[in-house]
Write an enzyme that holds these catalytic residues in place. Structure first.
Site, mmCIF file in Angstrom:
data_model
loop_
_atom_site.group_PDB
_atom_site.id
_atom_site.type_symbol
_atom_site.label_atom_id
_atom_site.label_comp_id
_atom_site.label_asym_id
_atom_site.label_seq_id
_atom_site.Cartn_x
_atom_site.Cartn_y
_atom_site.Cartn_z
ATOM 1 N N MET A 153 -6.964 -10.322 -3.122
ATOM 2 C CA MET A 153 -6.931 -8.985 -3.700
ATOM 3 C C MET A 153 -7.818 -8.920 -4.931
ATOM 4 O O MET A 153 -7.941 -9.885 -5.659
ATOM 5 C CB MET A 153 -5.512 -8.642 -4.169
ATOM 6 C CG MET A 153 -4.550 -8.203 -3.113
ATOM 7 S SD MET A 153 -4.923 -6.596 -2.401
ATOM 8 C CE MET A 153 -5.001 -5.516 -3.827
ATOM 9 N N GLY A 189 -4.493 -11.363 2.543
ATOM 10 C CA GLY A 189 -5.564 -12.150 1.921
ATOM 11 C C GLY A 189 -5.810 -11.771 0.485
ATOM 12 O O GLY A 189 -4.960 -11.175 -0.165
ATOM 13 N N GLU A 219 -7.463 4.173 -0.836
ATOM 14 C CA GLU A 219 -8.230 3.751 -2.020
ATOM 15 C C GLU A 219 -7.836 2.353 -2.477
ATOM 16 O O GLU A 219 -8.683 1.575 -2.913
ATOM 17 C CB GLU A 219 -8.060 4.768 -3.167
ATOM 18 C CG GLU A 219 -8.490 6.195 -2.829
ATOM 19 C CD GLU A 219 -9.898 6.311 -2.258
ATOM 20 O OE1 GLU A 219 -10.740 5.432 -2.527
ATOM 21 O OE2 GLU A 219 -10.149 7.276 -1.509
ATOM 22 N N HIS A 232 -9.703 -0.158 -0.453
ATOM 23 C CA HIS A 232 -11.052 -0.454 -0.960
ATOM 24 C C HIS A 232 -10.976 -1.520 -2.059
ATOM 25 O O HIS A 232 -11.832 -2.392 -2.165
ATOM 26 C CB HIS A 232 -11.703 0.804 -1.530
ATOM 27 C CG HIS A 232 -12.259 1.733 -0.480
ATOM 28 N ND1 HIS A 232 -13.137 1.326 0.486
ATOM 29 C CD2 HIS A 232 -12.066 3.052 -0.266
ATOM 30 C CE1 HIS A 232 -13.456 2.365 1.263
ATOM 31 N NE2 HIS A 232 -12.810 3.424 0.829
HETATM 32 ZN ZN LIG Z 1 -12.926 5.398 1.408
#
Ligand SMILES: [Zn+2]
Length: 203
Positions: free
Chosen positions: A86, A84, A121, A124
């Site tokens: 970004m 999906g 990371e 996220h």
């Molecule tokens: Zn995290």
């Protein structure tokens, strides 16, 4: 809509230096010099299939050790994109021990750690701002999913590691704690940001 540079930088950084770093990022230079003259540079640059520039800034003399993290980040972006939308623009800062990997001297565990941390990371980043929690109470949603998906992507990139066995090892601690009478719910009401460390345990 304004054209936005699609660039992602990984950066080895000491805590507390983020603000100057962010303003530096906007200028997109390859070299970053700290006030104490310590210099970082992004010799390591790659572009994803979609043309997203990714750079890993490392202390001078340690650029080779940033190759693994850069490679993982570029491939992770391509994988996450299949799921999906970004948000590729940005800056992710890391402790040196979580970003640098030395082919000669680092251990296999170091290599797995770099892969897990980088894919976590970048995950996220993939969630983007839309799913940033409103308040620390819901931190577990962000962290829980980023943690799980980091193993999914690491497993895709390094099938030979059988990383899901490590996932079990890493998450079993939480189950042990949760079996105690002193356990607590996953979601804990946070009243003040300074209290967040109190809930950052294995559960
Ligand atoms: Zn995290």
């Amino acid at each position: 809509m304004a054209q936005r540079a699609e660039e992602l930088s990984l950066f080895v950084i000491d805590e507390g230096d983020n603000e100057t770093l962010l303003s530096h990022r906007i200028s997109s230079d390859d070299i970053y010099r700290k006030q104490n003259d310590e210099t970082y540079h992004s010799v390591n640059k790659e572009t994803t299939v979609d043309g997203i520039k990714v750079r890993a800034y490392c202390p001078v003399g340690k650029s080779d050790q940033g190759r693994l993290a850069l490679d993982v980040a570029v491939k992770a972006l391509d994988i996450y994109k299949k799921y999906g939308a970004m948000e590729n623009y940005g800056l992710i800062t890391y402790r040196e021990s979580e970003l640098l990997y030395d082919n000669l001297y680092s251990t296999a565990v170091n290599k797995q750690r770099v892969a897990i941390v980088v894919t976590h990371e970048v995950a996220h980043q993939w969630f983007g701002n839309l799913v940033t929690m409103e308040w620390w109470t819901h931190l577990w949603l962000n962290e829980g999913f980023a943690t799980w998906v980091s193993y999914l992507v690491t497993d895709t990139l390094f099938l030979e590691w059988e990383i899901w066995t490590k996932f079990l090892e890493d998450t079993a601690g939480g189950l042990h704690l949760d079996a105690l009478e002193t356990s607590h719910p996953i979601e804990v009401e946070i009243h003040h940001a300074r209290s967040i460390d109190e809930v950052a345990d294995d559960i």
